[in-house]
Design a protein around this motif. Structure first.
Motif, short mmCIF file in Angstrom:
data_model
loop_
_atom_site.label_atom_id
_atom_site.label_comp_id
_atom_site.label_asym_id
_atom_site.label_seq_id
_atom_site.Cartn_x
_atom_site.Cartn_y
_atom_site.Cartn_z
N ALA A 2 0.89 -1.13 -0.01
CA ALA A 2 -0.16 0.11 0.03
C ALA A 2 0.80 1.39 0.21
CB ALA A 2 -0.95 0.05 1.28
N ALA A 3 0.29 2.24 -0.47
CA ALA A 3 0.96 3.42 -0.38
C ALA A 3 1.06 3.87 0.89
CB ALA A 3 0.54 4.56 -1.53
N GLY A 4 2.18 3.99 1.45
CA GLY A 4 2.38 4.28 2.78
C GLY A 4 2.33 5.87 3.15
N ARG A 5 1.33 6.56 3.64
CA ARG A 5 1.43 8.10 3.96
C ARG A 5 0.48 8.31 5.21
NH1 ARG A 5 -3.26 10.19 2.03
NH2 ARG A 5 -4.65 8.76 0.89
N GLY A 82 -3.49 5.10 -9.00
CA GLY A 82 -3.87 3.90 -8.57
C GLY A 82 -5.21 3.28 -9.26
N GLU A 83 -5.82 3.89 -9.92
CA GLU A 83 -7.07 3.47 -10.54
C GLU A 83 -6.76 2.18 -11.46
OE1 GLU A 83 -9.69 5.25 -13.87
OE2 GLU A 83 -9.29 6.69 -12.17
N LEU A 414 -13.64 -3.98 8.33
CA LEU A 414 -12.25 -3.55 8.74
C LEU A 414 -11.35 -3.20 7.47
CD1 LEU A 414 -12.07 -6.37 11.42
CD2 LEU A 414 -12.65 -4.26 11.88
N LEU A 415 -10.51 -2.42 7.89
CA LEU A 415 -9.61 -1.92 6.48
C LEU A 415 -8.32 -2.01 7.30
CD1 LEU A 415 -9.56 -0.89 3.53
CD2 LEU A 415 -9.57 1.37 4.63
N ASN A 416 -7.46 -2.54 6.38
CA ASN A 416 -5.96 -2.68 7.03
C ASN A 416 -5.27 -1.70 6.04
OD1 ASN A 416 -5.25 -4.13 4.64
ND2 ASN A 416 -5.10 -5.87 5.50
N ASN A 417 -3.84 -1.49 6.18
CA ASN A 417 -3.06 -0.75 5.42
C ASN A 417 -2.48 -1.23 4.08
OD1 ASN A 417 -3.48 1.94 6.76
ND2 ASN A 417 -1.80 1.20 8.33
N ARG A 418 -3.05 -2.34 3.79
CA ARG A 418 -2.84 -2.74 2.59
C ARG A 418 -3.95 -2.60 1.56
NH1 ARG A 418 -0.92 -6.51 5.95
NH2 ARG A 418 -2.62 -7.88 5.73
N GLY A 419 -4.95 -1.86 2.09
CA GLY A 419 -6.12 -1.58 1.34
C GLY A 419 -7.30 -2.64 1.22
N GLU A 420 -6.98 -3.51 2.17
CA GLU A 420 -7.80 -4.91 2.20
C GLU A 420 -9.08 -4.53 2.86
OE1 GLU A 420 -4.51 -8.16 1.52
OE2 GLU A 420 -5.02 -7.92 3.48
N ASP A 584 -3.47 -1.76 -3.85
CA ASP A 584 -2.16 -1.18 -3.41
C ASP A 584 -1.82 0.22 -3.42
OD1 ASP A 584 -1.15 -3.79 -3.88
OD2 ASP A 584 -0.53 -3.65 -5.86
N PHE A 585 -2.84 0.69 -4.18
CA PHE A 585 -2.83 2.33 -3.99
C PHE A 585 -3.89 3.06 -3.10
CE2 PHE A 585 -0.29 1.87 -7.54
CZ PHE A 585 0.29 3.19 -7.86
N MET A 586 -4.60 2.20 -2.50
CA MET A 586 -5.50 2.86 -1.53
C MET A 586 -4.69 3.43 -0.50
SD MET A 586 -8.69 2.39 -2.04
CE MET A 586 -9.61 2.16 -0.64
N PRO A 587 -5.15 4.74 0.05
CA PRO A 587 -4.52 5.47 0.97
C PRO A 587 -4.36 4.58 2.31
CG PRO A 587 -6.73 6.17 0.86
CD PRO A 587 -6.52 5.17 -0.20
#
Ligand SMILES: Nc1ncnc2c1ncn2[C@@H]1O[C@H](COP(=O)(O)OP(=O)(O)OP(=O)(O)O)[C@@H](O)[C@H]1O
Length: 629
Positions: A2-5, A82-83, A414-420, A584-587
């Motif tokens: 994921a795009a870490g930000r 990321g679209e 639930l959402l994790n930082n991998r956009g899942e 992968d591109f989810m914030p």
């Protein structure tokens, strides 16, 4: 990745360059493949034959709109970092997407064939029920409390169990009569004729395709809803002395299916369940994440592996009455089901004094409700598409496997930082499709509750989950709940004000619904489009024709006409630009794990058991003390 930000959500879209986006271009089919990527579960490798067939059909001449998609991409229209690029077949019509869209997919509503009449139930019902999941390696401590009397069990006024109690009135059962034990009790024997007859329920061992390349549950969820209709708590003393037939073995024999995804374990005494169950002391408590109806959720570290997990403590507030059936259902479903959009329960561990049970789950950084409360802007359309696709895939998987979630809402996503995105909280979920008593309408948190439930129907289907998904889609776009009623009538009123008051024409049978005559102001117009206009200068969330069409189809009054998860997944909204963002591109967002998510809750949907929940919280937790107590 994921795009870490962390903390930079609002700046993310600006920073991502077009080239970065195009590097990551994947078509929609790739998107589906990708969701399996992080998995190491063997079940994820399996691709359902249904999916293979549909993929083959697509390859074999289904028109593809990638060209038009690409040309639009080049022009830069609505493209987001990321679209995903368009690759799926698209029937997108530039002029009138929503109206001209053909009916999406064949209608496939699985309606619960409830049999109201006892005789009919026995003579007609045909239920090849799936086998139970394998017995967990130990689970229930022997020192658990005595069974409750039937009257105690049947007093449904303190917890969410009350909800289930309305539909479950059979005498107290022992855990050894559950799918995790071997000996059926009287009530179970009653089920035999039903099990042996046939129905449209899934075949034993059948693994329903989810359309996403996932296998079904390793061992499909058992038929507890049929067999456990009597009570919400099970005695877990392990003392049943019935015969040695396990539910699964018996069921298998009855149906002769050789295709169970996993060999059914030999019958086990409930005492065997004690073996091999790890202690919660093997985890280091980090912090409390949240507390729901059925348990406190902690963030913890596995001392052996260092893995960060979520531990959900099963509330044993009625421990005198045995183990809460709703928790048993949740554990069973979550242990059985494996899908990227369903939260993974790894194991069950016990507390130090053996009277507390914890589910060890994969840890997810956020729930969508708490997350949206911290966000300055709503999710973008392509992000909403990414989330909705995952959500629909999870819903389809559940519905294909005959499970109604019955409590879909943003705090259960639930959402994790991998956009899942993963669906959690299966405390209200149940298997359907078997002949059952009418279900309770007291399910689904108010704001997400389908109109048929609000209007008192007791015979409902997967459509109730689809309505909740409509509410969730609107909430993701607007960053606020769509219908935030305070009471059932207020909720209906809020729905009517936006969608118009239903009538016989749009919802045949509406007038005969138990609560159809509830006095609400007649609202002749549907104002949903005003809330989600195609363009907006006032900051309102915009939605294309296709997006609006999908939202309308999810929020269709008549449950028979409401779109299914399968059809929604094929909706053209997911194929038009802006395309769904790649996971992968989810914030990513600052982890909220250092805080208790409860304190951040600003708005909370009331639900029928809110008062009861508050009472429970005040009463405090029962069970062991200690680190997790
Ligand atoms: N695996 C997990 N990882 C991180 N947080 C989680 C996890 N599971 C649950 N949570 C958090 O705990 C909250 C409550 O969990 P859950 O909904 O499963 O409990 P519940 O008692 O059934 O709640 P409810 O009151 O909604 O019925 C969730 O909203 C979420 O914030």
């Amino acid at each position: 990745m994921a795009a870490g930000r962390y903390g930079a959500y609002n700046g993310f879209r600006d920073r991502d360059s077009e080239s970065e986006a195009s590097e990551k271009k994947e078509n929609l089919n790739n998107y589906k493949d990708n969701k399996d990527r992080p998995s190491n579960r063997e079940s994820r490798v399996r691709v359902s034959s249904r999916k293979e067939q549909s993929a083959a059909a697509e390859t074999n001449g289904a028109p593809r709109s990638s060209d038009s998609g690409r040309s639009r991409d080049r022009s830069g229209t609505d493209r987001e970092p990321g679209e995903l690029s368009s690759g799926a077949s698209g029937e997108s019509d530039e002029t009138g997407v929503a109206r001209s869209s053909p009916p999406v997919g064949a209608k496939k509503r699985k309606f619960s064939p409830i049999v109201w009449d006892q005789e009919e139930k026995q003579s007609k019902a045909v239920v090849p029920l799936p086998p139970p999941p394998p017995l967990p390696e130990g689970f229930v401590p022997s020192s658990l409390p005595e069974p409750a009397s039937v009257s105690e069990v049947g007093s449904p006024d303190e917890t969410r169990d009350a909800v289930v109690a309305e539909e479950d009135f059979i005498s107290t059962r022992h855990i050894s009569a559950s799918r995790w034990a071997d000996a059926p009790d009287e009530g179970e024997e009653d089920l035999e004729p039903r099990r042996r007859s046939g129905s449209s329920s899934p075949e034993l061992g059948e693994v329903s395709g989810d359309g996403s390349g996932q296998s079904g549950p390793k061992s499909p969820v058992s038929h507890d809803d049929v067999e456990e209709e009597g009570q919400d708590f099970m005695d877990v003393d392990g003392g049943s002395e019935g015969d040695d037939r396990s539910v699964g073995t018996d069921s298998e024999a009855a149906h002769g299916s050789p295709e169970s995804p996993e060999p059914i374990k030999p019958p086990q005494r409930s005492i065997d369940m004690l073996k091999g169950c790890r202690s919660v002391d093997e985890f280091e408590r980090l912090n409390r994440i949240n507390e729901g109806t059925y348990g406190v959720v902690y963030r913890a570290r596995d001392k052996k592996t260092g893995e960060i997990v979520a531990l959900k403590k099963v509330k044993m507030e009625k421990e005198r009455e045995g183990f809460p059936l709703t928790s048993l259902r949740e554990i069973n479903i979550l242990l059985s089901f494996h899908h990227p959009s369903i939260v993974d329960v790894k194991e069950v561990v016990v507390g130090s004094s053996l009277d507390s049970i914890f589910m060890v789950m994969e840890y997810m950084e956020h729930d969508l409700k708490a997350l949206m409360e911290t966000m300055k802007q709503p999710f973008s359309q392509s992000e909403v598409k990414c989330l909705m696709l995952q959500l629909l895939e999870g819903a389809k998987y559940l519905h294909d496997n005959w499970v109604l979630h019955r409590d879909l809402k943003t705090s259960n996503l639930l959402l994790n930082n991998r956009g899942e995105l993963k669906i959690c909280d299966f405390g209200l979920s149940r298997q359907y499709g078997s002949p059952l008593k009418p279900y309770t309408h007291l399910v689904v948190t108010l704001w997400y509750r389908a109109p048929e439930l609000l209007l008192g129907v007791k015979e409902y289907s997967t459509a109730i989950d689809m309505w909740s998904l409509g509410c969730i889609m609107a909430e993701l776009l607007a960053k606020e709940p769509l219908f935030s009623g305070k009471t059932e009538i207020d909720q209906l009123d809020k729905i009517y004000r936006i969608l118009g008051t239903p009538n016989e024409r749009i919802w045949p049978g509406f007038a005969k619904l138990p609560k159809a005559r509830i006095q609400t102001v007649k609202q002749p117009y549907n104002k949903l489009r005003e809330k989600f206009p195609p363009t907006s200068f006032s900051g309102r969330p915009t939605l294309s024709e296709a997006g609006f069409d999908l939202l309308n189809k999810l929020l269709t009054f008549d449950p028979e006409k409401r779109i299914t998860a399968d059809a929604a997944l094929k909706h053209e909204w997911f194929r038009e630009v802006p395309l769904p963002k790649s996971k992968d591109f989810m914030p990513t967002f600052p982890a909220q794990n250092a805080q208790d998510r409860r304190v951040r809750r600003v708005m909370k949907s009331p639900d029928p058991l809110e008062e009861l929940r508050k009472k429970e919280l005040q009463q405090g937790e029962l069970g062991t003390g200690g680190l997790f107590g």
